[in-house]
Design a protein around this motif. Sequence first.
Motif, mmCIF file in Angstrom:
data_model
loop_
_atom_site.group_PDB
_atom_site.id
_atom_site.type_symbol
_atom_site.label_atom_id
_atom_site.label_comp_id
_atom_site.label_asym_id
_atom_site.label_seq_id
_atom_site.Cartn_x
_atom_site.Cartn_y
_atom_site.Cartn_z
ATOM 1 N N THR A 140 33.874 37.040 47.938
ATOM 2 C CA THR A 140 35.020 37.356 47.077
ATOM 3 C C THR A 140 34.769 36.950 45.636
ATOM 4 O OG1 THR A 140 36.278 36.722 49.014
ATOM 5 C CG2 THR A 140 37.516 37.230 47.034
ATOM 6 N N TYR A 141 34.238 35.745 45.446
ATOM 7 C CA TYR A 141 34.117 35.226 44.086
ATOM 8 C C TYR A 141 32.696 35.337 43.559
ATOM 9 C CZ TYR A 141 38.723 33.602 45.148
ATOM 10 O OH TYR A 141 40.036 33.578 45.490
ATOM 11 N N LEU A 143 31.356 37.557 41.471
ATOM 12 C CA LEU A 143 31.259 37.836 40.037
ATOM 13 C C LEU A 143 31.542 36.594 39.184
ATOM 14 C CD1 LEU A 143 30.682 39.979 37.957
ATOM 15 C CD2 LEU A 143 33.074 40.596 37.997
ATOM 16 N N PRO A 144 32.637 35.843 39.447
ATOM 17 C CA PRO A 144 32.841 34.621 38.663
ATOM 18 C C PRO A 144 31.668 33.656 38.770
ATOM 19 C CG PRO A 144 34.818 35.129 39.886
ATOM 20 C CD PRO A 144 33.793 36.112 40.314
ATOM 21 N N VAL A 147 29.138 34.783 36.371
ATOM 22 C CA VAL A 147 29.540 34.508 34.985
ATOM 23 C C VAL A 147 29.363 33.029 34.672
ATOM 24 C CG1 VAL A 147 31.443 34.610 33.346
ATOM 25 C CG2 VAL A 147 31.139 36.444 34.970
ATOM 26 N N ILE A 148 29.666 32.165 35.652
ATOM 27 C CA ILE A 148 29.487 30.727 35.428
ATOM 28 C C ILE A 148 28.010 30.418 35.194
ATOM 29 C CG2 ILE A 148 29.597 28.490 36.570
ATOM 30 C CD1 ILE A 148 32.259 29.324 37.719
ATOM 31 N N LEU A 151 27.575 30.898 31.708
ATOM 32 C CA LEU A 151 28.264 29.817 30.982
ATOM 33 C C LEU A 151 27.374 28.586 30.917
ATOM 34 C CD1 LEU A 151 31.951 28.867 31.659
ATOM 35 C CD2 LEU A 151 30.307 27.207 30.963
ATOM 36 N N LEU B 78 39.163 41.388 41.725
ATOM 37 C CA LEU B 78 39.047 40.470 40.594
ATOM 38 C C LEU B 78 39.144 41.225 39.284
ATOM 39 C CD1 LEU B 78 36.225 37.964 41.574
ATOM 40 C CD2 LEU B 78 38.655 37.733 41.814
ATOM 41 N N HIS B 136 42.738 38.763 38.053
ATOM 42 C CA HIS B 136 42.805 37.621 38.944
ATOM 43 C C HIS B 136 42.606 36.390 38.077
ATOM 44 C CE1 HIS B 136 41.665 34.878 42.165
ATOM 45 N NE2 HIS B 136 42.055 35.773 43.032
ATOM 46 N N VAL B 138 41.219 33.559 38.582
ATOM 47 C CA VAL B 138 39.901 32.924 38.617
ATOM 48 C C VAL B 138 38.961 33.617 37.634
ATOM 49 C CG1 VAL B 138 37.863 32.554 40.026
ATOM 50 C CG2 VAL B 138 40.093 32.033 40.951
ATOM 51 N N MET B 139 38.927 34.957 37.708
ATOM 52 C CA MET B 139 38.092 35.732 36.782
ATOM 53 C C MET B 139 38.535 35.488 35.345
ATOM 54 S SD MET B 139 35.632 37.763 37.164
ATOM 55 C CE MET B 139 34.708 37.669 35.658
ATOM 56 N N VAL B 142 37.465 31.928 34.170
ATOM 57 C CA VAL B 142 36.013 31.781 34.019
ATOM 58 C C VAL B 142 35.534 32.530 32.778
ATOM 59 C CG1 VAL B 142 33.824 32.441 35.041
ATOM 60 C CG2 VAL B 142 35.514 31.314 36.431
#
Lengths: 173, 502
Positions: A140-141, A143-144, A147-148, A151, B78, B136, B138-139, B142
């Motif tokens: 689910t996460y 993509l974040p 991106v992190i 970062l 997201l 979303h 979270v997205m 971030v």
Amino acid sequence: MSNSLFYFFAALTLLSAGAVVFLRNAVAAALSFFVSLCCTGVLFVMLDAYLLAFMLILVYAGAVVALFLFIIMLLDMQGGTRKPFTKASMVASAIAGALLLVGVGVFAKHSEFAATAATLPADSSFSTDLKVYGASLFTTYLLPVQVIGFLLLIAMLGVIVLSKRFDGAEDIQ
Amino acid sequence: MNLETYKFAAESNQWWAIMPELMLGGLALALLVLEMILPKKDHRIIPVFSIIGQLAVLAGLIINYRTPFLGDETFSHLLKHTAEGQFMRVFFVVCSMLVTGLGILGLSRQTLPRVEFFHIVLVVTAAMMLLVQSNHFVMFFVSLETITVGFYILVSYIRSNPLSLEAGLKYLISGALSSAILLFGIVLLYGAAGKSQADSMQFGQLRAYLAGTPGDFVASIGVVFVLCGVAFKVGAVPFQIWIPDVYQGAPTPVTAFLAVASKAAGVSVLLLLVRGVFAPYSHIVLPVLVVMTAATILFGNVAALGQQNVKRLIGLSGISHAGYLMLGVIASLTIPAAVNAVYFYLFVYLLASFAVFGVMTHLAGTDDTDQQLDYYGDLAKENPLLAGVLAVGLGSLAGIPPLAGFIGKLFVFIAAYKAGLFWLLAIAIVGVVISIYYYFGWIKAAFFPVWQVPLAEGETDPRPPRKPVSRSLAVTLGALALASVALGFWQAPITEWLAALH
């Protein structure tokens, strides 16, 4: 039993968090921060969120507070004197605090509180298991997480750019 | 987690949908590799390579403007690809190309590492593009943090200058505070919605929860906190304290990036939240925004009046532009067409601001923070092109007809009038009148000779020496000024573009 434990540790969290702000000695402040984090960890444990508690202790209490203590010792920041508050700033913060209280009060008066835990539907898919946590990071996460990665890359570059010795622009004049 | 979940996650990861962001990220990495493998004398082509790569991304974005993913939610909900998102993606790539161009010029006066600057600009741009498409929290958080961390570095980039470091520290502390408030708000919203929804961080489901419980105490506080965090990025009063010092201390190209792209990202996110997730809570959002807008317009304009440093001046006047944009955001709650007025204003603001920042970057000396109004004396006689571009840019910012800035303000004000925001409209018009005074003070400084105190024995002229304008800068600035004039007469290209996807 569980309720009284919650109140005990919640109070301890708040007390030690207050001590971080009010203690003059930097080392004592950092150690109260450590206590505050540990108590938050206990609160997580009481919610069966073992993973969160573990990470909180490991990352914050372990790594971050240790880093604070290193820096405090490196810079030898013991105590120091604080300038007394001026009358103007005291009046201003009193007004701001009163306004904040009034605002929260108005909100509280005109709004209802959400349903308590008993009426919420039980959800069996929810878990704080490490396996579930890892799986959702990579599904689910996804993509974040990517991106992190960027970062952290620019954060590292930033440290290098802002601190490394630079011998001059030989490439562009 | 079962097989269905994995299958859904795998199918919704549509990497094609975020190709421009991926390409920018890849380009950013390629710049670092190029620095490593190229001999030092060839390093000057790296930023040029970056601009060419961004041109390719821009071309791809414009060709695929009607993306097949429009309206879809990808990456497990997201991201959501909207018409506004498409417009802002183009906007951010244009910004980042111009910032890279200004960066080449600005960094040529400093002995500093270069490639990292262009790298961070690209990463921040990609994060902005993801931010305006996020669906979303979270997205959202971030991408916002990636932007903010990038700016911490960019603002303090001229590390040999104490003012730049001070600006970096101030931005770091106030930015961290605002991120904390924003995150606290998100957590409160999540806590309020709890398990009543399958995923209460997702905008659509959170909105459904908020619509069902219009007076929830915890959620109301969460909404206000999130608004405060976004208001910090926009630079709205009372979260404007950081602006003058940070704008002055940051390298001029970064000031431009902050003033245009960061503000545009904030406004775009504000539209996304206020019209989307927080729409059921407009009884709380509206009064907060109205008070902020009125204060922002008045504060920005009044504070800019007495400034002698042009970077502070443009920073404070930028606060008032945030106010006009927020006026459009408020109007959009009743008049949906106001959304297009806000985006049109943003585009016009981009053209005019970069024209002015281009002139500022060119005229800055080795000390980038020391750019006084007096240094512009006799600019028109020495360099009519720069003075002309400056006049067009400032005139457009002030909203002088027939320049594009006038039309942009007109669209927003008409929307506000239709929405019945008469008091705010009156305040905005007073603000515009005040702004004409200081914008024309700047134009006057450039066009009329300023009497200088004769230099004493042994004293050196504080004004940086004026260098000839390079051809690429002349072409860029000329194009920006021309576009500012042309859009004043003929708005169809942008308005049609905005309407194309609705």
